[in-house]
Design an enzyme around this catalytic site. Structure first.
Site, PDB file in Angstrom:
ATOM      1  N   HIS A  27       0.852  -1.185   0.000  1.00 57.79           N
ATOM      2  CA  HIS A  27       0.000   0.000   0.000  1.00 57.79           C
ATOM      3  C   HIS A  27       0.889   1.236   0.000  1.00 57.79           C
ATOM      4  O   HIS A  27       1.910   1.276   0.681  1.00 57.79           O
ATOM      5  CB  HIS A  27      -0.895   0.010   1.247  1.00 57.79           C
ATOM      6  CG  HIS A  27      -1.952  -1.045   1.203  1.00 57.79           C
ATOM      7  ND1 HIS A  27      -3.165  -0.842   0.598  1.00 57.79           N
ATOM      8  CD2 HIS A  27      -1.959  -2.320   1.659  1.00 57.79           C
ATOM      9  CE1 HIS A  27      -3.881  -1.941   0.689  1.00 57.79           C
ATOM     10  NE2 HIS A  27      -3.169  -2.857   1.330  1.00 57.79           N
ATOM     11  N   ALA A  74      12.958 -21.497   7.999  1.00 57.67           N
ATOM     12  CA  ALA A  74      11.682 -21.181   8.640  1.00 57.67           C
ATOM     13  C   ALA A  74      11.771 -19.875   9.430  1.00 57.67           C
ATOM     14  O   ALA A  74      12.767 -19.587  10.086  1.00 57.67           O
ATOM     15  CB  ALA A  74      11.278 -22.319   9.574  1.00 57.67           C
TER      16      ALA A  74
END
Length: 109
Positions: A27, A74
């Site tokens: 955004h 991870a």
């Protein structure tokens, strides 16, 4: 439970663990007089090259390329490109190992 928000290009023979977010969209927020949600979006493609393994809970941000036969550990947040034949981890992710074709070993950077 993976979230993929384009533009995202995913190669062949990819391993994606659970809870991964690939977001090629952001955004915009430059005009402080307007709410962020009305200011539009910007995009930059994410490219995941062939034979790559993305671990659980990894976040890959817009504009990033992850090279061929690479591993992202991870929980990592990938904010910049990861070269081919690399192992990266952390927040922000950084390359810890690279494959040496001469020695045929994964070596610490």
């Amino acid at each position: 439970s993976n979230t993929i928000i384009g533009p995202v290009e995913i190669g062949s023979d990819i391993r994606l663990a659970q809870n991964i977010t690939l977001s090629g969209l952001n955004h915009t927020y430059e005009d402080a007089s307007l709410p962020i949600h009305v200011q539009g979006v910007s995009t930059a493609p994410i490219v995941i090259e062939d034979e790559t393994w993305i671990g659980a809970n990894v976040v890959v941000l817009a504009g990033v390329r992850i090279g061929k036969h690479s591993i992202v550990a991870a929980g990592s947040v990938v904010t910049k490109d990861i070269p081919s034949y690399s192992v990266a981890c952390g927040n922000p992710a950084r390359v810890l190992k690279k494959y040496n074709t001469k020695t045929a070993l994964w070596e610490r950077v």
